[in-house]
Design a protein around this motif. Structure first.
Motif, PDB file in Angstrom:
ATOM      1  N   THR A  95      46.154  25.108  45.582  1.00  0.00           N
ATOM      2  CA  THR A  95      47.272  24.761  44.706  1.00  0.00           C
ATOM      3  C   THR A  95      46.706  24.577  43.303  1.00  0.00           C
ATOM      4  O   THR A  95      45.606  24.054  43.146  1.00  0.00           O
ATOM      5  CB  THR A  95      47.948  23.452  45.167  1.00  0.00           C
ATOM      6  OG1 THR A  95      48.301  23.570  46.543  1.00  0.00           O
ATOM      7  CG2 THR A  95      49.196  23.155  44.355  1.00  0.00           C
ATOM      8  N   CYS A 107      51.618  25.500  40.876  1.00  0.00           N
ATOM      9  CA  CYS A 107      51.655  26.795  41.561  1.00  0.00           C
ATOM     10  C   CYS A 107      51.278  26.562  43.022  1.00  0.00           C
ATOM     11  O   CYS A 107      50.157  26.145  43.325  1.00  0.00           O
ATOM     12  CB  CYS A 107      50.680  27.766  40.905  1.00  0.00           C
ATOM     13  SG  CYS A 107      50.628  29.395  41.694  1.00  0.00           S
ATOM     14  N   VAL A 108      52.241  26.795  43.919  1.00  0.00           N
ATOM     15  CA  VAL A 108      52.040  26.488  45.340  1.00  0.00           C
ATOM     16  C   VAL A 108      51.737  27.738  46.157  1.00  0.00           C
ATOM     17  O   VAL A 108      52.179  28.838  45.832  1.00  0.00           O
ATOM     18  CB  VAL A 108      53.273  25.780  45.940  1.00  0.00           C
ATOM     19  CG1 VAL A 108      53.497  24.433  45.273  1.00  0.00           C
ATOM     20  CG2 VAL A 108      54.534  26.637  45.837  1.00  0.00           C
ATOM     21  N   SER A 109      50.990  27.543  47.239  1.00  0.00           N
ATOM     22  CA  SER A 109      50.797  28.576  48.254  1.00  0.00           C
ATOM     23  C   SER A 109      51.880  28.425  49.311  1.00  0.00           C
ATOM     24  O   SER A 109      52.404  27.331  49.527  1.00  0.00           O
ATOM     25  CB  SER A 109      49.420  28.435  48.907  1.00  0.00           C
ATOM     26  OG  SER A 109      48.384  28.699  47.980  1.00  0.00           O
ATOM     27  N   ASN A 110      52.235  29.541  49.978  1.00  0.00           N
ATOM     28  CA  ASN A 110      53.244  29.457  51.036  1.00  0.00           C
ATOM     29  C   ASN A 110      52.775  30.084  52.354  1.00  0.00           C
ATOM     30  O   ASN A 110      53.515  30.072  53.323  1.00  0.00           O
ATOM     31  CB  ASN A 110      54.559  30.092  50.573  1.00  0.00           C
ATOM     32  CG  ASN A 110      54.462  31.590  50.443  1.00  0.00           C
ATOM     33  OD1 ASN A 110      54.764  32.320  51.375  1.00  0.00           O
ATOM     34  ND2 ASN A 110      54.000  32.058  49.286  1.00  0.00           N
ATOM     35  N   ILE A 137      54.471  23.240  52.078  1.00  0.00           N
ATOM     36  CA  ILE A 137      54.625  23.733  50.708  1.00  0.00           C
ATOM     37  C   ILE A 137      55.042  22.573  49.801  1.00  0.00           C
ATOM     38  O   ILE A 137      54.483  22.368  48.719  1.00  0.00           O
ATOM     39  CB  ILE A 137      55.671  24.868  50.635  1.00  0.00           C
ATOM     40  CG1 ILE A 137      55.404  25.933  51.700  1.00  0.00           C
ATOM     41  CG2 ILE A 137      55.658  25.504  49.242  1.00  0.00           C
ATOM     42  CD1 ILE A 137      56.493  27.006  51.811  1.00  0.00           C
ATOM     43  N   MET A 157      56.103  29.733  42.802  1.00  0.00           N
ATOM     44  CA  MET A 157      55.632  30.173  44.115  1.00  0.00           C
ATOM     45  C   MET A 157      54.822  31.449  43.899  1.00  0.00           C
ATOM     46  O   MET A 157      55.258  32.556  44.183  1.00  0.00           O
ATOM     47  CB  MET A 157      56.817  30.398  45.044  1.00  0.00           C
ATOM     48  CG  MET A 157      57.651  29.142  45.262  1.00  0.00           C
ATOM     49  SD  MET A 157      59.023  29.381  46.414  1.00  0.00           S
ATOM     50  CE  MET A 157      58.127  29.385  47.992  1.00  0.00           C
ATOM     51  N   PRO A 163      56.054  34.810  49.496  1.00  0.00           N
ATOM     52  CA  PRO A 163      57.167  33.924  49.872  1.00  0.00           C
ATOM     53  C   PRO A 163      58.251  34.597  50.707  1.00  0.00           C
ATOM     54  O   PRO A 163      58.815  33.968  51.604  1.00  0.00           O
ATOM     55  CB  PRO A 163      57.722  33.468  48.521  1.00  0.00           C
ATOM     56  CG  PRO A 163      56.574  33.603  47.573  1.00  0.00           C
ATOM     57  CD  PRO A 163      55.799  34.791  48.053  1.00  0.00           C
ATOM     58  N   SER A 170      60.423  29.416  53.012  1.00  0.00           N
ATOM     59  CA  SER A 170      60.457  29.386  51.551  1.00  0.00           C
ATOM     60  C   SER A 170      61.819  28.914  51.043  1.00  0.00           C
ATOM     61  O   SER A 170      61.902  28.126  50.097  1.00  0.00           O
ATOM     62  CB  SER A 170      60.141  30.775  50.976  1.00  0.00           C
ATOM     63  OG  SER A 170      58.803  31.141  51.236  1.00  0.00           O
ATOM     64  N   LEU A 192      60.020  32.155  41.908  1.00  0.00           N
ATOM     65  CA  LEU A 192      59.504  32.757  43.143  1.00  0.00           C
ATOM     66  C   LEU A 192      58.988  34.142  42.819  1.00  0.00           C
ATOM     67  O   LEU A 192      59.709  34.959  42.255  1.00  0.00           O
ATOM     68  CB  LEU A 192      60.598  32.808  44.206  1.00  0.00           C
ATOM     69  CG  LEU A 192      60.199  33.347  45.595  1.00  0.00           C
ATOM     70  CD1 LEU A 192      61.060  32.694  46.674  1.00  0.00           C
ATOM     71  CD2 LEU A 192      60.343  34.868  45.685  1.00  0.00           C
TER      72      LEU A 192
END
Length: 349
Positions: A95, A107-110, A137, A157, A163, A170, A192
């Motif tokens: 992240t 900024c996130v990972s999914n 998430i 995302m 995503p 998501s 996204l």
């Protein structure tokens, strides 16, 4: 993974109330518990206004859902911080937090890994290990907010994973992060990014969530795009643009086309000219991204002169365009770079 227990961070406030009713409790308790979850508690006993009997019932039927910080790095060149989070099954994800004055973007990972196979991206080198659940998430945002002591105002995302390849989770995350009594991050502050999973773009558009949609474009020519992005073998540029226009029609939101500039691959005037033909008249914006070199790939960043020349061509042809500044380069800022240095082949530490 969790012995069929309900993960409370997977639930919206209304779903939380329904869950409490389903276990024989009053609906208002759901609102109280929802509030506790977003205060970052780790244990049910921290809920000091909840009866002990209910706390015991919750511990039997549910878990709160928490991920742990495994590593935190701070850039020496900008206000970027990168986190490695340890998940309950031993997997690790990345992240990134970017601080601009008083605004914090996360900024996130999914997904753990990715199966899309984009050649410029480190996330996809070992393929997909598994999807992240909505709470995994969400908790990236909560943990960054707790660590920084600052409210997160924007979410992108754009971390590891696709995503729209993890579509249901998501979408649930989008609803969770927007909850008024939770993080309360407006949809217009959420972006996204997808490599172009066309059928899911239509599904997302039909939800009419006013989020920002970013398309990983990277070439205006189908045959060249296939060499960079295997997903192009399934979805043509024409199909992607058609789905984008549908998204604009349904949401009224501008599309961003992410374009990683790769030296000698997609950075010529020929590509710039074709982009103009494809995007002219569309409610859109082009984000030029000088590529981050990845150890396992042989792609190189174009010269500053070439980058500016590409931008100027789009500018003079009335295509809105900016050059994205690379952040966190000294802390493996690109997707998947840091995780690969710390993980086993199954995605675990």
């Amino acid at each position: 993974m969790y012995d069929e227990k309900v993960v409370l961070k997977n639930l919206t406030e209304n779903e939380m109330k329904e869950f409490l009713v389903s276990i024989g409790e009053k609906k208002f308790r759901g609102g109280q518990i929802f509030s506790w979850v977003y205060r970052g508690i780790k244990d049910f006993d921290e809920m000091n206004n909840i009866p002990k009997s209910l706390r015991a019932k919750l511990s039997e039927s549910s878990i709160i859902g928490n991920i742990d910080v495994e590593l935190r790095l701070e850039s020496k060149v900008d206000n970027t911080k990168k986190y490695l989070f340890l998940l309950n099954d031993g997997s690790i994800i990345e992240t990134v937090a970017m601080i601009y004055d008083s605004r914090v973007t996360v900024c996130v990972s999914n997904q753990v890994g990715c199966r899309m196979g984009c050649r410029f991206c480190a996330s996809t080198i070992d393929g997909l290990y598994r999807n992240l659940e909505p709470w995994e998430i969400l908790d990236q945002v909560l943990k960054v907010q707790e660590d920084l002591g600052m409210r997160v105002s924007n979410v992108v995302m754009m971390g590891s994973g696709e995503p729209l390849d993890n579509y249901e989770n998501s979408v649930q995350f989008l609803k969770l992060v927007n909850e008024e009594n939770g993080l309360n991050i407006g949809y217009r502050h959420i972006t996204l990014s997808t490599c172009g999973v066309v059928d899911k773009i239509y599904d997302l558009a039909d939800l009419q969530l006013p989020i920002n949609l970013a398309i990983s474009f990277h070439s205006p020519f189908d045959e060249e795009r296939k060499k960079i992005m295997p997903v192009a073998n399934k979805f043509s540029i024409r199909d992607i643009l058609k789905s984008c226009r549908y998204f604009i029609e349904k949401t009224g939101r501008r599309i961003t086309f992410e374009y990683s500039l790769i030296k000698g691959v997609n950075d010529s005037e020929n590509e710039a000219s074709e982009i103009v033909k494809l995007l002219r008249g569309m409610l859109c914006h082009v984000n030029l991204i000088p590529i981050n070199p990845v150890d396992e790939r042989d792609f190189e960043k174009p010269s500053k002169e070439y980058i500016n020349k590409f931008k100027d061509y789009l500018d003079k042809n009335n295509i809105p365009v900016t050059i994205r500044n690379s952040m966190g380069a000294d802390i493996s800022g690109a997707c998947g770079q840091l995780r690969r240095k710390f993980k086993n082949t199954d995605g675990t530490v």
